[in-house]
Design an enzyme around this catalytic site. Structure first.
Site, PDB file in Angstrom:
ATOM      1  N   GLU A   1      35.219  46.210  45.528  1.00  0.00           N
ATOM      2  CA  GLU A   1      35.885  46.265  47.050  1.00  0.00           C
ATOM      3  C   GLU A   1      35.778  44.945  47.722  1.00  0.00           C
ATOM      4  OE1 GLU A   1      37.729  49.275  48.949  1.00  0.00           O
ATOM      5  OE2 GLU A   1      36.929  49.454  47.014  1.00  0.00           O
TER       6      GLU A   1
ATOM      7  N   GLY B   1       5.329  43.649  36.074  1.00  0.00           N
ATOM      8  CA  GLY B   1       5.591  44.020  34.891  1.00  0.00           C
ATOM      9  C   GLY B   1       6.225  45.379  34.621  1.00  0.00           C
TER      10      GLY B   1
ATOM     11  N   LEU C   1      44.455  48.933  39.363  1.00  0.00           N
ATOM     12  CA  LEU C   1      44.885  47.577  40.140  1.00  0.00           C
ATOM     13  C   LEU C   1      44.411  46.378  39.413  1.00  0.00           C
ATOM     14  CD1 LEU C   1      46.009  46.098  42.486  1.00  0.00           C
ATOM     15  CD2 LEU C   1      43.966  46.518  43.636  1.00  0.00           C
TER      16      LEU C   1
ATOM     17  N   ASN D   1      44.376  38.616  35.118  1.00  0.00           N
ATOM     18  CA  ASN D   1      44.533  37.339  36.126  1.00  0.00           C
ATOM     19  C   ASN D   1      44.931  38.171  37.733  1.00  0.00           C
ATOM     20  OD1 ASN D   1      44.927  35.318  34.434  1.00  0.00           O
ATOM     21  ND2 ASN D   1      46.592  36.208  33.700  1.00  0.00           N
TER      22      ASN D   1
ATOM     23  N   GLU E   1      43.548  43.131  37.017  1.00  0.00           N
ATOM     24  CA  GLU E   1      44.039  42.780  35.803  1.00  0.00           C
ATOM     25  C   GLU E   1      43.376  41.301  35.347  1.00  0.00           C
ATOM     26  OE1 GLU E   1      48.306  42.497  36.029  1.00  0.00           O
ATOM     27  OE2 GLU E   1      48.521  44.404  36.559  1.00  0.00           O
TER      28      GLU E   1
END
Length: 382
Positions: free
Chosen positions: A362, A339, A125, A129, A127
């Site tokens: 999602e 650490g 789905l 843009n 892309e």
């Protein structure tokens, strides 16, 4: 709503928990190190009936509900959210449109093997843009005789490098806006289809790829459902996907919390365990509180769905809360580890890296806030 699982649900939870801890856990370190999903899990889970458990028995599923799916994803994510992500895609968005709208031939050729773990599925789905704005996709599918010619690209595709087939959202008629989006099934051996592996700083055990489609011809029978109905098929999956993702984030937050609690009870400073210092005790108490809150909201949304009641608001609330709780738990766990958390192979290092993805995938946290705002009656949001 009953606040207890049924006996069957308890048995299922115990079975999934044992499977995750005995068969998945030993694979996690190598999968993370090599950035390679252990593909043997697909046939193994199919053999045990753990794939696509909400699908009907006639196709090999278990006919369970969203409550049981949440149990499964929470338990597996406590071992590895990255591995769980690939399994969720197989059981959800990559196959659900075939289950609901695919023709019988596609179900027998692709869905049944996917439920058995013999074929791996993906869904393309996103892309360059198009992400939150689904209508921004630029991939196209042009009909020529009894075939569709697909051109375009997809990014961030889970199961991308290991999939045997992929469902693709593409425009069949750009002039119709969202009513012009259709979904197609493309086999991995289709000429013109290429893919590249994506390397990530997080979710390293999850397989991710990017796709390119160069005049890929797919037969007309590989159109899922009706032409121009793809956007609506996508919308059908949103509530379930968000509830499942919430359950996954609850599970992995629980794992991060338990690791932090165990470490804080063993780490000695100034002559006593660091968990007994009030500042740290309150951190751990807050973690437990927020995880439990996210868990109840998630199962409430799942219960609403299984009862056939509206759950869009609750699904977005659960997804938003659970993903942000996981990140807060991971940050506080780093503070408790000190650490020891900076080492590459530290489990808390992995949680810290992985925790951000939940706020993006999602539907971003901002998209969830937008949905919730609209659900409570605020309409003209800009």
């Amino acid at each position: 709503m009953d606040f207890e699982f049924s006996e069957e649900q308890k048995m299922f939870r115990e079975a999934i928990r044992n499977f995750a801890r005995t068969e998945i856990a030993p694979l996690v370190d190598e999968a993370e190190k090599n950035e390679a999903f252990p593909v043997q899990l697909f046939p193994r889970m199919g053999e045990l009936g753990y794939m696509c458990i909400s699908y009907p028995a006639e196709y090999g599923g278990a006919g369970m509900g969203e409550m049981e799916e949440c149990i499964e994803w929470e338990e597996i994510s406590q071992v590895s959210a990255a591995i769980n992500g690939c399994l969720m895609v197989q059981s959800g968005i990559a196959t659900s449109a075939i289950m609901k709208h695919g023709n019988e031939a596609l179900k027998q050729k692709y869905l049944v093997p996917a439920i058995k773990g013999g074929k791996i599925a993906a869904f393309g789905l996103t892309e360059p843009n198009a992400g939150s704005d689904v209508t921004g996709i630029e991939s196209t599918a042009r009909r020529e005789g009894n075939k569709y010619i697909i051109n375009g690209s997809k990014l961030y595709t889970t199961n991308g490098m290991i999939c045997d087939f992929v469902l693709i959202a593409a425009y069949t008629d750009k002039s119709q806006g969202h009513r012009g989006i259709s979904i197609f099934l493309l086999d991995k051996d289709t000429p013109g289809f290429s893919r590249n592996k994506v390397h990530k700083f997080c979710y390293r055990a999850s397989d991710t790829g990017e796709f390119a489609f160069d005049n890929c011809a797919v037969p007309e029978e590989n159109l899922i459902g009706e032409e121009g109905r793809g956007f609506y098929y996508l919308m059908e999956t949103l509530d379930l996907g968000r509830i499942s993702h919430a359950a996954s984030r609850v599970g992995v937050a629980q794992a991060a919390f338990e690791a932090a609690l165990d470490y804080a009870q063993q780490r000695i400073q100034f002559g006593r365990p660091i968990a007994t210092f009030q500042a740290n005790a309150f951190k751990l108490a807050r973690m437990a509180l927020e995880i439990e809150s996210a868990r109840w909201l998630t199962y409430r949304a799942a219960w609403l769905h299984d009862q056939g009641k509206p759950c869009t608001k609750e699904a977005s609330m659960a997804k938003l809360l659970a993903s942000e709780v996981y990140q807060r738990v991971a940050v506080e766990a780093v503070q408790l580890y000190g650490g020891a958390a900076v080492y590459e192979d530290s489990v808390i290092n992995r949680h810290y890296r992985d925790s951000y993805l939940g706020r993006i995938t999602e539907g971003t946290s901002e998209i969830q806030e937008l949905i919730i705002a609209r659900q409570i009656g605020i309409r003209d949001i800009r």
